[in-house]
Design a protein around this motif. Structure first.
Motif, PDB file in Angstrom:
ATOM      1  N   ILE A  44       0.845  -1.194   0.000  1.00 26.74           N
ATOM      2  CA  ILE A  44       0.000   0.000   0.000  1.00 26.74           C
ATOM      3  C   ILE A  44       0.881   1.246   0.000  1.00 26.74           C
ATOM      4  N   TYR A  45       0.512   2.207  -0.831  1.00 19.95           N
ATOM      5  CA  TYR A  45       1.266   3.449  -0.958  1.00 19.95           C
ATOM      6  C   TYR A  45       0.321   4.651  -0.893  1.00 19.95           C
ATOM      7  N   TYR A  46       0.827   5.765  -0.362  1.00 20.32           N
ATOM      8  CA  TYR A  46       0.148   7.036  -0.551  1.00 20.32           C
ATOM      9  C   TYR A  46       0.401   7.511  -1.982  1.00 20.32           C
ATOM     10  N   SER A  47      -0.603   8.147  -2.589  1.00 17.48           N
ATOM     11  CA  SER A  47      -0.418   8.787  -3.896  1.00 17.48           C
ATOM     12  C   SER A  47      -0.249  10.282  -3.638  1.00 17.48           C
ATOM     13  N   HIS A  48       0.968  10.756  -3.727  1.00 16.73           N
ATOM     14  CA  HIS A  48       1.251  12.164  -3.420  1.00 16.73           C
ATOM     15  C   HIS A  48       1.478  12.951  -4.715  1.00 16.73           C
ATOM     16  N   VAL A  49       0.747  14.051  -4.849  1.00 15.64           N
ATOM     17  CA  VAL A  49       0.922  14.946  -5.993  1.00 15.64           C
ATOM     18  C   VAL A  49       1.900  16.047  -5.593  1.00 15.64           C
ATOM     19  N   VAL A  50       3.029  16.109  -6.276  1.00 15.46           N
ATOM     20  CA  VAL A  50       4.067  17.086  -5.931  1.00 15.46           C
ATOM     21  C   VAL A  50       3.579  18.505  -6.228  1.00 15.46           C
ATOM     22  N   GLN A  51       3.707  19.385  -5.226  1.00 12.87           N
ATOM     23  CA  GLN A  51       3.337  20.784  -5.394  1.00 12.87           C
ATOM     24  C   GLN A  51       4.569  21.613  -5.721  1.00 12.87           C
ATOM     25  N   ASP A  52       4.332  22.832  -6.179  1.00 11.89           N
ATOM     26  CA  ASP A  52       5.419  23.735  -6.540  1.00 11.89           C
ATOM     27  C   ASP A  52       6.340  23.952  -5.328  1.00 11.89           C
ATOM     28  N   LYS A  53       7.630  23.852  -5.552  1.00 13.20           N
ATOM     29  CA  LYS A  53       8.674  24.117  -4.553  1.00 13.20           C
ATOM     30  C   LYS A  53       8.821  23.020  -3.497  1.00 13.20           C
ATOM     31  N   GLN A  54       8.153  21.882  -3.653  1.00 16.30           N
ATOM     32  CA  GLN A  54       8.362  20.773  -2.730  1.00 16.30           C
ATOM     33  C   GLN A  54       9.577  19.966  -3.180  1.00 16.30           C
ATOM     34  N   THR A  55      10.422  19.588  -2.228  1.00 14.93           N
ATOM     35  CA  THR A  55      11.609  18.798  -2.538  1.00 14.93           C
ATOM     36  C   THR A  55      11.419  17.361  -2.097  1.00 14.93           C
ATOM     37  N   LEU A  56      12.246  16.475  -2.625  1.00 14.19           N
ATOM     38  CA  LEU A  56      12.182  15.071  -2.236  1.00 14.19           C
ATOM     39  C   LEU A  56      12.447  14.928  -0.737  1.00 14.19           C
ATOM     40  N   TYR A  57      13.378  15.744  -0.233  1.00  7.35           N
ATOM     41  CA  TYR A  57      13.708  15.685   1.198  1.00  7.35           C
ATOM     42  C   TYR A  57      12.505  16.093   2.048  1.00  7.35           C
ATOM     43  N   SER A  58      11.835  17.205   1.678  1.00  4.29           N
ATOM     44  CA  SER A  58      10.715  17.698   2.487  1.00  4.29           C
ATOM     45  C   SER A  58       9.535  16.722   2.441  1.00  4.29           C
ATOM     46  N   ILE A  59       9.344  16.079   1.309  1.00  5.87           N
ATOM     47  CA  ILE A  59       8.253  15.101   1.180  1.00  5.87           C
ATOM     48  C   ILE A  59       8.527  13.884   2.058  1.00  5.87           C
ATOM     49  N   CYS A  60       9.739  13.365   1.971  1.00  6.94           N
ATOM     50  CA  CYS A  60      10.089  12.179   2.774  1.00  6.94           C
ATOM     51  C   CYS A  60      10.005  12.485   4.270  1.00  6.94           C
ATOM     52  N   LYS A  61      10.428  13.683   4.661  1.00  4.44           N
ATOM     53  CA  LYS A  61      10.385  14.068   6.070  1.00  4.44           C
ATOM     54  C   LYS A  61       8.946  14.114   6.571  1.00  4.44           C
ATOM     55  N   ALA A  62       8.045  14.647   5.742  1.00  2.00           N
ATOM     56  CA  ALA A  62       6.641  14.759   6.149  1.00  2.00           C
ATOM     57  C   ALA A  62       5.990  13.391   6.322  1.00  2.00           C
ATOM     58  N   TYR A  63       6.346  12.442   5.459  1.00  2.00           N
ATOM     59  CA  TYR A  63       5.731  11.111   5.509  1.00  2.00           C
ATOM     60  C   TYR A  63       6.465  10.150   6.438  1.00  2.00           C
ATOM     61  N   GLY A  64       7.637  10.570   6.925  1.00  7.33           N
ATOM     62  CA  GLY A  64       8.381   9.707   7.840  1.00  7.33           C
ATOM     63  C   GLY A  64       9.010   8.506   7.154  1.00  7.33           C
ATOM     64  N   VAL A  65       9.457   8.685   5.900  1.00  8.80           N
ATOM     65  CA  VAL A  65      10.123   7.610   5.169  1.00  8.80           C
ATOM     66  C   VAL A  65      11.468   8.122   4.671  1.00  8.80           C
ATOM     67  N   THR A  66      12.296   7.202   4.206  1.00  9.56           N
ATOM     68  CA  THR A  66      13.608   7.602   3.700  1.00  9.56           C
ATOM     69  C   THR A  66      13.548   7.907   2.209  1.00  9.56           C
ATOM     70  N   ILE A  67      14.521   8.651   1.742  1.00  3.71           N
ATOM     71  CA  ILE A  67      14.606   8.967   0.314  1.00  3.71           C
ATOM     72  C   ILE A  67      14.778   7.692  -0.506  1.00  3.71           C
ATOM     73  N   ASP A  68      15.576   6.748   0.008  1.00  5.84           N
ATOM     74  CA  ASP A  68      15.793   5.491  -0.714  1.00  5.84           C
ATOM     75  C   ASP A  68      14.479   4.722  -0.889  1.00  5.84           C
ATOM     76  N   GLU A  69      13.617   4.722   0.153  1.00 11.10           N
ATOM     77  CA  GLU A  69      12.348   4.013   0.072  1.00 11.10           C
ATOM     78  C   GLU A  69      11.448   4.605  -1.018  1.00 11.10           C
ATOM     79  N   VAL A  70      11.422   5.921  -1.111  1.00 14.75           N
ATOM     80  CA  VAL A  70      10.599   6.570  -2.123  1.00 14.75           C
ATOM     81  C   VAL A  70      11.173   6.340  -3.520  1.00 14.75           C
ATOM     82  N   CYS A  71      12.467   6.409  -3.648  1.00 12.79           N
ATOM     83  CA  CYS A  71      13.099   6.170  -4.957  1.00 12.79           C
ATOM     84  C   CYS A  71      12.863   4.733  -5.430  1.00 12.79           C
ATOM     85  N   GLU A  72      12.934   3.775  -4.496  1.00 13.89           N
ATOM     86  CA  GLU A  72      12.681   2.378  -4.858  1.00 13.89           C
ATOM     87  C   GLU A  72      11.231   2.162  -5.280  1.00 13.89           C
ATOM     88  N   ALA A  73      10.309   2.938  -4.716  1.00 12.08           N
ATOM     89  CA  ALA A  73       8.888   2.798  -5.057  1.00 12.08           C
ATOM     90  C   ALA A  73       8.543   3.454  -6.397  1.00 12.08           C
TER      91      ALA A  73
END
Length: 548
Positions: A44-73
């Protein structure tokens, strides 16, 4: 001086305009946890729509996951090298402890479709149709329908099968896939130049290869309106390019509406084969006053502008109205309903009466009405328990436009599902935009939504559009970009096929599936309103399926 931008498929200009519009001081956009979830490969995954000026780091921090986990998904996005882009949909892993309990869901019957057998379309009569409606839909006389089907009387029964001879149907628009580079259009066949066909009113419907169009909307307004309308405009440009690839040229004039002022003259509007816009009902009314009766004006976005069909024979409403969505939901229930099922219409006892209740009563579908006050709702669960069937599916309609009340009903239905009741909720698509409704609950109650707009990302035409839009504008297309393409492509296509009097042909053109909208027009009042809607079903596994 009029604010006018004249184009003959000037795509480069669109890029420079959009670049200027988006220039601003950098401010990081907060990340909001998405309510939408999906299941991919058993996870199961969240479907996140990237907004203007959002970074991969800020997104991962908000969801409590690592950058590697998001990249693998999201391996196809190559996020580590490409970074995030506005409006890109990325999958965010859901922690195991966040997954919800699976619930049973009723099996929904497929939506009715027209079958073709031995040169005949087999049409199933809807509850709201009579033989005159079917005659107008297919462009065949009532007498011909009666003759083919051996009917002695005009009265038809609900779900009756009617044969419609394919060879007698009025020709429909044909649309190329959107990525063709051939110059011979599938919209224009090999008929001799200048060939005409006559209607009962003796209008000429000669095909055209040189079109003249006008788009009217606020483009220099502040966000979000200005950027949304610019997205619409960019989608329109791609539609014009596709028409050019099909051998149809378009001279396009774009007028910027500023503070409700529509800066265009009647003389310019009368030159146009199609006028698209403005956006709001108020600005559309102003444009109709300027245009007179000769120029066809298309409402591209406002659902509530349909009232302008009264008194304006040159007005066309492109978005399907909420009442049309209501009628489709009732038709859907009528088709899905099986022996042992129960239909329940829930309304607010002290709230504003919703049109859905009236349409449901007119449908003659057997149902139970139940109303309650949100402030005194302690007995709702016990009342619903006594009302619901255990032998079939409880098909629920919420007859209210009050977001707080709808949220309360969905919450209560979710409890009924966990109490082992089989529930299917039928609702207009706007329920998906209510902020206070947990999307997981919509999956649990097996939401069946009727929508004016819905994008099927598995559609090859949608994929081609995405690639072209990204390459040209270096951005993800929004819903407004898709609508800009659909509206422009459809109506300019109609003008190319039927000439200056294309509006007279609208009721006879068969359903056209565009990128995110379906178009099928019927006369309403003095003008024309779109009847095309799309259906989507939310499953308990977080799947979202388009029903065709």
């Amino acid at each position: 001086m009029l604010k006018l931008l004249k184009i003959t498929v000037l795509l480069g200009m669109a890029v420079s305009l959009s670049g200027g519009l988006y220039a601003q001081t950098y401010t990081q956009t907060p990340v909001t946890i998405s309510k939408d979830k999906t299941r991919v490969g058993g996870k199961i995954y969240y479907s996140h729509v990237v907004q203007d000026k959002q970074t991969l780091y800020s997104i991962c921090k908000a969801y409590g996951v690592t950058i590697d986990e998001v990249c693998e998904a999201n391996p196809e996005l190559d996020l580590k090298n490409n970074g995030t882009k506005k409006n890109t949909i990325i999958l965010i892993p859901v922690r195991q402890d966040a997954e919800t309990v699976k619930v049973a869901v009723p099996a929904a019957a497929p939506a009715p479709e027209e079958d073709v057998q031995d040169g005949y379309i087999i049409h199933t009569v809807k509850w709201y149709e009579d033989i005159n409606d079917i005659s107008k839909k297919y462009g065949i006389s009532v007498e011909r329908i009666m003759q083919v089907n051996g009917l002695e009387k005009k009265k038809l029964k609900r779900r009756q099968k009617i044969r419609i001879p394919v060879n007698d149907i009025d020709g429909a628009l044909l649309y190329p896939s959107g990525n063709s580079t051939k110059k011979d259009s599938s919209l224009i066949d090999n008929h001799a130049a200048g060939e005409k066909e006559e209607s009962e009113e003796d209008y000429s419907f000669a095909r055209k290869r040189d079109l003249n169009a006008v788009i009217i909307m606020p483009l220099t307004a502040g966000r979000p309106a200005g950027s949304n309308n610019m997205d619409f405009y960019c989608g329109a440009l791609l539609a014009i390019e596709d028409l050019a690839n099909a051998g149809i040229s378009t001279e396009l004039s774009v007028y910027d509406v500023v503070q409700g002022k529509v800066p265009v003259t009647r003389e310019r509007l009368e030159e146009a084969d199609v006028v698209i816009g403005p956006i709001t009902a108020k600005d559309l009314a102003t444009t109709l006053e300027i245009a007179g009766n000769k120029t066809t004006v298309v409402s591209p976005l406002d659902h509530k502008a349909a009232s302008l069909t009264e008194g304006h024979k040159n007005f066309v409403q492109a978005p399907a109205t909420y009442n049309r969505q209501y009628a489709d939901l009732i038709d859907w229930i009528d088709y899905d309903k099986r022996r042992g099922d129960k239909v329940i219409v829930i309304s607010e006892s002290d709230g504003k009466e919703c049109e859905l209740s009236r349409l449901m009563d007119e449908s003659k579908i057997e149902h139970t009405d139940y109303s309650y006050n949100i402030l005194s709702s302690r007995r709702v669960i016990s009342d619903l328990t006594g009302m619901m069937t255990s032998d079939g599916v409880n098909r629920i309609l919420i007859s209210s436009e009050n977001e707080a009340f709808v949220n309360d009903v969905v919450r209560n239905l979710n409890l009924m599902v966990h109490n082992k009741h089989n529930v299917a909720l039928y609702s207009p698509a706007r329920i998906r935009s209510y902020d206070n409704i947990d999307v997981e609950n919509l999956h649990n109650v097996n939401l069946h939504a009727s929508s004016s707009y819905l994008i099927d990302y598995d559609d090859p035409k949608v994929k081609a559009f995405l690639l072209k839009y990204r390459a040209l504008f270096n951005a993800e297309p929004t819903q407004f970009a898709f609508q800009g393409y659909d509206v422009t492509r459809y109506f300019l296509g109609a003008a190319a096929e039927y000439g200056s009097h294309w509006r007279k042909k609208l009721p006879k053109i068969q359903l056209q599936r565009m990128l995110q909208a379906d178009f099928r027009f019927r006369e309403s009042g003095d003008g024309y309103i779109n009847q095309g809607v799309r259906r989507v079903v939310y499953g308990p596994d977080f799947s979202v399926k388009i029903v065709k």
